[in-house]
Design a protein around this motif. Structure first.
Motif, PDB file in Angstrom:
ATOM      1  N   GLU A 343       0.824  -1.201   0.000  1.00 16.63           N
ATOM      2  CA  GLU A 343       0.000   0.000   0.000  1.00 16.63           C
ATOM      3  C   GLU A 343       0.862   1.256   0.000  1.00 16.63           C
ATOM      4  OE1 GLU A 343      -3.275   0.086  -0.202  1.00 16.63           O
ATOM      5  OE2 GLU A 343      -3.586  -2.095  -0.100  1.00 16.63           O
ATOM      6  N   GLU A 344       0.358   2.330  -0.606  1.00 13.74           N
ATOM      7  CA  GLU A 344       1.049   3.617  -0.576  1.00 13.74           C
ATOM      8  C   GLU A 344       0.978   4.222   0.831  1.00 13.74           C
ATOM      9  OE1 GLU A 344       2.737   5.130  -2.956  1.00 13.74           O
ATOM     10  OE2 GLU A 344       2.395   3.501  -4.388  1.00 13.74           O
ATOM     11  N   VAL A 345       2.032   4.950   1.195  1.00 17.53           N
ATOM     12  CA  VAL A 345       2.075   5.594   2.517  1.00 17.53           C
ATOM     13  C   VAL A 345       0.868   6.500   2.706  1.00 17.53           C
ATOM     14  CG1 VAL A 345       3.341   7.218   3.980  1.00 17.53           C
ATOM     15  CG2 VAL A 345       4.580   5.446   2.712  1.00 17.53           C
ATOM     16  N   SER A 346       0.542   7.282   1.689  1.00 19.71           N
ATOM     17  CA  SER A 346      -0.557   8.242   1.813  1.00 19.71           C
ATOM     18  C   SER A 346      -1.901   7.544   2.003  1.00 19.71           C
ATOM     19  CB  SER A 346      -0.607   9.153   0.582  1.00 19.71           C
ATOM     20  OG  SER A 346      -0.760   8.381  -0.606  1.00 19.71           O
ATOM     21  N   GLU A 347      -2.057   6.362   1.402  1.00 11.68           N
ATOM     22  CA  GLU A 347      -3.299   5.614   1.545  1.00 11.68           C
ATOM     23  C   GLU A 347      -3.438   5.046   2.956  1.00 11.68           C
ATOM     24  OE1 GLU A 347      -5.820   5.219  -0.596  1.00 11.68           O
ATOM     25  OE2 GLU A 347      -4.802   6.619  -1.951  1.00 11.68           O
ATOM     26  N   LEU A 348      -2.333   4.572   3.506  1.00 11.12           N
ATOM     27  CA  LEU A 348      -2.370   3.967   4.835  1.00 11.12           C
ATOM     28  C   LEU A 348      -2.459   4.994   5.950  1.00 11.12           C
ATOM     29  CD1 LEU A 348       0.293   1.119   4.511  1.00 11.12           C
ATOM     30  CD2 LEU A 348      -2.166   0.830   4.818  1.00 11.12           C
ATOM     31  N   LEU A 349      -1.710   6.085   5.811  1.00  6.44           N
ATOM     32  CA  LEU A 349      -1.573   7.031   6.919  1.00  6.44           C
ATOM     33  C   LEU A 349      -2.408   8.291   6.743  1.00  6.44           C
ATOM     34  CD1 LEU A 349       2.287   6.779   7.532  1.00  6.44           C
ATOM     35  CD2 LEU A 349       0.443   5.368   8.490  1.00  6.44           C
ATOM     36  N   GLY A 350      -2.859   8.561   5.533  1.00  9.44           N
ATOM     37  CA  GLY A 350      -3.686   9.739   5.310  1.00  9.44           C
ATOM     38  C   GLY A 350      -2.894  11.009   5.091  1.00  9.44           C
ATOM     39  N   TYR A 351      -1.581  10.892   4.908  1.00  7.23           N
ATOM     40  CA  TYR A 351      -0.760  12.058   4.583  1.00  7.23           C
ATOM     41  C   TYR A 351       0.418  11.610   3.729  1.00  7.23           C
ATOM     42  CZ  TYR A 351       2.379  10.532   8.379  1.00  7.23           C
ATOM     43  OH  TYR A 351       3.221   9.805   9.182  1.00  7.23           O
ATOM     44  N   HIS A 352       1.006  12.549   2.992  1.00 11.99           N
ATOM     45  CA  HIS A 352       2.136  12.242   2.122  1.00 11.99           C
ATOM     46  C   HIS A 352       3.445  12.270   2.911  1.00 11.99           C
ATOM     47  CE1 HIS A 352      -0.090  12.256  -1.664  1.00 11.99           C
ATOM     48  NE2 HIS A 352      -0.776  13.295  -1.191  1.00 11.99           N
ATOM     49  N   SER A 353       4.305  11.290   2.660  1.00 12.03           N
ATOM     50  CA  SER A 353       5.601  11.216   3.326  1.00 12.03           C
ATOM     51  C   SER A 353       6.529  10.339   2.510  1.00 12.03           C
ATOM     52  CB  SER A 353       5.447  10.639   4.743  1.00 12.03           C
ATOM     53  OG  SER A 353       6.714  10.445   5.351  1.00 12.03           O
ATOM     54  N   ALA A 354       7.830  10.559   2.667  1.00  8.20           N
ATOM     55  CA  ALA A 354       8.802   9.650   2.067  1.00  8.20           C
ATOM     56  C   ALA A 354       8.587   8.258   2.649  1.00  8.20           C
ATOM     57  CB  ALA A 354      10.214  10.134   2.352  1.00  8.20           C
ATOM     58  N   ALA A 355       8.865   7.229   1.862  1.00  5.65           N
ATOM     59  CA  ALA A 355       8.559   5.865   2.274  1.00  5.65           C
ATOM     60  C   ALA A 355       9.575   5.280   3.248  1.00  5.65           C
ATOM     61  CB  ALA A 355       8.457   4.970   1.043  1.00  5.65           C
ATOM     62  N   ASP A 356      10.781   5.858   3.332  1.00  2.64           N
ATOM     63  CA  ASP A 356      11.808   5.302   4.211  1.00  2.64           C
ATOM     64  C   ASP A 356      11.369   5.358   5.666  1.00  2.64           C
ATOM     65  OD1 ASP A 356      13.389   4.922   2.038  1.00  2.64           O
ATOM     66  OD2 ASP A 356      14.825   6.509   2.504  1.00  2.64           O
ATOM     67  N   ILE A 357      11.506   4.218   6.362  1.00  3.10           N
ATOM     68  CA  ILE A 357      11.305   4.221   7.815  1.00  3.10           C
ATOM     69  C   ILE A 357      12.422   5.043   8.455  1.00  3.10           C
ATOM     70  CG2 ILE A 357      11.120   2.808   9.896  1.00  3.10           C
ATOM     71  CD1 ILE A 357       8.826   2.449   7.871  1.00  3.10           C
ATOM     72  N   ILE A 358      13.647   4.814   8.010  1.00  2.00           N
ATOM     73  CA  ILE A 358      14.800   5.635   8.390  1.00  2.00           C
ATOM     74  C   ILE A 358      15.539   5.986   7.109  1.00  2.00           C
ATOM     75  CG2 ILE A 358      16.971   5.767   9.666  1.00  2.00           C
ATOM     76  CD1 ILE A 358      15.877   3.730  11.636  1.00  2.00           C
ATOM     77  N   SER A 359      15.735   7.266   6.858  1.00  3.39           N
ATOM     78  CA  SER A 359      16.428   7.719   5.655  1.00  3.39           C
ATOM     79  C   SER A 359      17.929   7.457   5.755  1.00  3.39           C
ATOM     80  CB  SER A 359      16.191   9.214   5.441  1.00  3.39           C
ATOM     81  OG  SER A 359      14.816   9.519   5.413  1.00  3.39           O
ATOM     82  N   LYS A 360      18.566   7.275   4.628  1.00  5.80           N
ATOM     83  CA  LYS A 360      20.002   6.987   4.595  1.00  5.80           C
ATOM     84  C   LYS A 360      20.808   8.061   5.307  1.00  5.80           C
ATOM     85  CE  LYS A 360      22.393   7.935   0.939  1.00  5.80           C
ATOM     86  NZ  LYS A 360      22.998   7.977  -0.404  1.00  5.80           N
ATOM     87  N   ASP A 361      20.448   9.324   5.133  1.00  8.84           N
ATOM     88  CA  ASP A 361      21.207  10.423   5.736  1.00  8.84           C
ATOM     89  C   ASP A 361      21.023  10.507   7.246  1.00  8.84           C
ATOM     90  OD1 ASP A 361      22.129  11.092   3.250  1.00  8.84           O
ATOM     91  OD2 ASP A 361      20.675  12.698   2.920  1.00  8.84           O
ATOM     92  N   ASN A 362      20.013   9.820   7.772  1.00 10.24           N
ATOM     93  CA  ASN A 362      19.757   9.826   9.210  1.00 10.24           C
ATOM     94  C   ASN A 362      20.098   8.492   9.855  1.00 10.24           C
ATOM     95  OD1 ASN A 362      18.830  12.456   9.142  1.00 10.24           O
ATOM     96  ND2 ASN A 362      16.691  11.865   8.890  1.00 10.24           N
ATOM     97  N   LEU A 363      21.006   7.750   9.221  1.00  9.14           N
ATOM     98  CA  LEU A 363      21.373   6.412   9.669  1.00  9.14           C
ATOM     99  C   LEU A 363      22.888   6.344   9.866  1.00  9.14           C
ATOM    100  CD1 LEU A 363      19.868   3.637  10.059  1.00  9.14           C
ATOM    101  CD2 LEU A 363      20.611   3.079   7.735  1.00  9.14           C
ATOM    102  N   VAL A 364      23.322   5.879  11.032  1.00  8.96           N
ATOM    103  CA  VAL A 364      24.750   5.721  11.313  1.00  8.96           C
ATOM    104  C   VAL A 364      25.075   4.237  11.413  1.00  8.96           C
ATOM    105  CG1 VAL A 364      26.605   6.144  12.958  1.00  8.96           C
ATOM    106  CG2 VAL A 364      24.931   7.933  12.496  1.00  8.96           C
ATOM    107  N   ILE A 365      25.982   3.773  10.558  1.00 12.61           N
ATOM    108  CA  ILE A 365      26.410   2.379  10.598  1.00 12.61           C
ATOM    109  C   ILE A 365      27.408   2.219  11.737  1.00 12.61           C
ATOM    110  CG2 ILE A 365      27.298   0.463   9.231  1.00 12.61           C
ATOM    111  CD1 ILE A 365      24.805   2.037   8.103  1.00 12.61           C
ATOM    112  N   LEU A 366      27.175   1.235  12.603  1.00  9.56           N
ATOM    113  CA  LEU A 366      28.072   1.033  13.738  1.00  9.56           C
ATOM    114  C   LEU A 366      29.373   0.396  13.278  1.00  9.56           C
ATOM    115  CD1 LEU A 366      25.782  -0.107  16.669  1.00  9.56           C
ATOM    116  CD2 LEU A 366      26.421   2.186  15.939  1.00  9.56           C
TER     117      LEU A 366
END
Length: 385
Positions: A343-366
């Motif tokens: 399902e599309e994010v907007s269909e499930l949540l009722g608003y538009h958003s990027a699909a990433d749960i965590i975006s690459k730029d906000n992720l630190v590899i340990l």
């Protein structure tokens, strides 16, 4: 401000409070502030992270630390904080120092906006030549009182103000490769990999709720932020400068290369776990490559109740921690997205958003030098029933 001459100093309860009668150790406090005044005269900026409020407050309540519960320690901290800050104030006057009190909880360091606000406050105090005295706000915390987070809180302060030097004063000379009471125990002068010594650091003091283990964890956080951490005994005369000038024995935990950006350091080193995700093997491989964020169809399970903007710990199927990152969705929405990936994010949540749960730029590899957290064992919500 010259951040290259900035020091964060942490002192524990056992140095500040007499164990027998729960009174302040004025001689130590006098020597500590005398040394800070001397360092400031040499051009150093100093931030003091002080324990002791709960310990000194127990005397007011007529309680002993070994029998006091969490609620007792919260009440004791409320009684003890004005006592200890007043003692610092009276001694500081002798050396022409102005002081300010900064009370923090772990949530103040975990929330990015509050973290920045606290950093700005401490920076401004240093600009005006005032000595910030930071303490955990034990009168309103619970879990932190149990586990002794003042060491790691101090490391977060060192990270926050980008201090090259982080000094932890304690009741022992430094780190040993095993319990110092054991025959053949060897003193460790320099540490690169903190994880090697974690098993040798399980004991803790009576007055403080931390011990050498939390100091090693704090040292690792400082290392990752580009700070060199020092662990040494809290002597009466020149307790800080004698370490910096290598005039007495101490353990030195060297900074690991150049510090990452303050944003990535903040993401990587946590005091508390807001929640976690378990990803499949293929996703874990892609995440470790540093080329991708985390998608809903990568998830195998979700743990914890958290909000958008919280930092999550990411594990692979074997329980190894892969990364930490800033979630774009609260936990209920993450679970919904993971269960209905077609399902599309907007269909499930009722608003538009990027699909990433965590975006690459906000992720630190340990990396290997980060201490990892064990995967949570309870309250895990599976994606498929």
């Amino acid at each position: 401000m010259d951040e290259q001459k900035r020091i964060v100093v942490k002192v524990g309860s056992a140095l500040l409070v007499n164990q027998d009668d729960l009174t302040l150790r004025y001689a130590f406090m006098h020597g500590l502030l005398a040394d800070i005044a001397s360092l400031r005269a040499e051009g150093y900026e100093v931030v003091l992270v002080s324990s002791g409020s709960a310990a000194i407050g127990l005397g007011t309540l007529g309680l002993r630390p070994e029998s006091a519960g969490v609620a007792d320690k919260q009440a004791a901290a409320a009684c003890g904080q004005p006592l200890i800050i007043n003692a610092y104030k009276q001694i500081a006057i002798e050396f022409g120092l102005d002081i300010a009190q900064v009370l923090l909880t772990s949530e103040d360091t975990e929330n990015r906006r509050r973290f920045i606000n606290t950093k700005n406050t401490i920076d401004r105090l240093l600009t005006y030549g005032i000595l910030p005295i930071v303490n955990e706000n034990d009168s309103i915390t619970t879990e932190e009182i149990r586990v002794g987070d003042n060491d790691r809180l101090a490391a977060k302060v060192a990270q926050m103000v980008r201090a090259p030097d982080f000094v932890m004063l304690t009741g022992v000379e430094g780190l040993y490769d095993r319990d110092p009471a054991e025959p053949g125990a060897q003193f460790v002068e320099e540490v690169e990999d903190v994880s090697v010594y974690l098993e040798a650091t399980k004991s803790k003091s009576t007055l403080g709720s931390g011990g050498m283990l939390t100091k090693m964890q704090a040292a690792n956080m400082a290392q990752n932020a580009g700070s060199t951490a020092y662990i040494a005994s809290g002597i009466l005369e020149r307790p800080i400068s004698s370490i910096l000038k290598k005039e007495r024995r101490h353990t030195r935990c060297i900074a690991i290369g150049d510090p990452q950006s303050s944003w990535r350091v903040w993401l990587a080193d946590r005091l508390n776990m807001a929640g976690s995700l378990v990803v499949n093997a293929e996703a874990a491989k892609r995440i470790r490559s540093g080329k991708t964020g985390i998608q809903a169809d990568d998830l195998l399970s979700v743990q914890g109740e958290y909000n958008k903007g919280d930092v999550l710990h990411v594990y692979d199927e074997t329980g190894d921690e892969v990364a930490r990152g800033l979630t774009n969705f609260p936990s209920n929405e993450v679970l919904l997205l993971a269960k209905q990936t077609n399902e599309e994010v907007s269909e499930l949540l009722g608003y538009h958003s990027a699909a990433d749960i965590i975006s690459k730029d906000n992720l630190v590899i340990l990396e290997g030098h980060h201490l990892t957290w064990d995967a949570p064992e309870h309250d895990v919500l599976p994606i498929s029933e």
